[in-house]
Design an enzyme around this catalytic site. Structure first.
Site, mmCIF file in Angstrom:
data_model
loop_
_atom_site.group_PDB
_atom_site.id
_atom_site.type_symbol
_atom_site.label_atom_id
_atom_site.label_comp_id
_atom_site.label_asym_id
_atom_site.label_seq_id
_atom_site.Cartn_x
_atom_site.Cartn_y
_atom_site.Cartn_z
ATOM 1 C CG HIS A 79 16.286 -22.135 76.450
ATOM 2 N ND1 HIS A 79 16.154 -21.644 75.170
ATOM 3 C CD2 HIS A 79 15.104 -21.885 77.080
ATOM 4 C CE1 HIS A 79 14.943 -21.115 75.037
ATOM 5 N NE2 HIS A 79 14.292 -21.244 76.173
ATOM 6 C CD GLN A 81 23.498 -18.471 82.177
ATOM 7 O OE1 GLN A 81 24.139 -17.432 82.066
ATOM 8 N NE2 GLN A 81 22.821 -18.765 83.278
ATOM 9 C CG HIS A 83 15.383 -16.925 77.310
ATOM 10 N ND1 HIS A 83 14.378 -16.158 76.785
ATOM 11 C CD2 HIS A 83 15.092 -18.202 76.984
ATOM 12 C CE1 HIS A 83 13.503 -16.930 76.164
ATOM 13 N NE2 HIS A 83 13.922 -18.183 76.271
#
Length: 103
Positions: A79, A81, A83
């Site tokens: 998650h 990464q 973002h």
């Protein structure tokens, strides 16, 4: 596999700084839409500076892994990464949108 406190802090920094940079880029688009090129440029500059902080968090994870330390690959890691990658894309698009508004 559990995430250590240190790894959790790095992951959360990555999410936080990525989100902040994306938010600054969105504000920059809004300022360009209002015709305030100076404010839009300043917000984009701040967004890129914040993105550097996100990259630094990511780099610390990569450095740990390169040193042989195990990085837990859990949904939260992925998650974070995600973002970062979305923010990079968003900043690129924001730059183009602002340029169009400035015309």
């Amino acid at each position: 596999m559990n995430i250590s406190q240190k790894d959790l802090e790095i992951i959360m920094q990555l999410i936080m700084y990525s989100g902040e940079a994306k938010g600054l880029a969105m504000k920059a688009i809004q300022e360009a839409k209002r015709g305030d090129k100076g404010k839009a440029d300043e917000l984009m500059k701040q967004g890129h500076q914040t993105l550097v902080k996100a990259h630094q968090a990511q780099t610390s994870m990569l450095t740990q892994e390169a040193a042989g330390e195990e990085i837990p690959i859990q949904l939260l890691t992925i998650h974070s990464q995600d973002h970062l990658m979305n923010t990079i894309t968003f900043l690129d698009l924001a730059k183009e949108i602002i340029e169009l508004y400035n015309r």
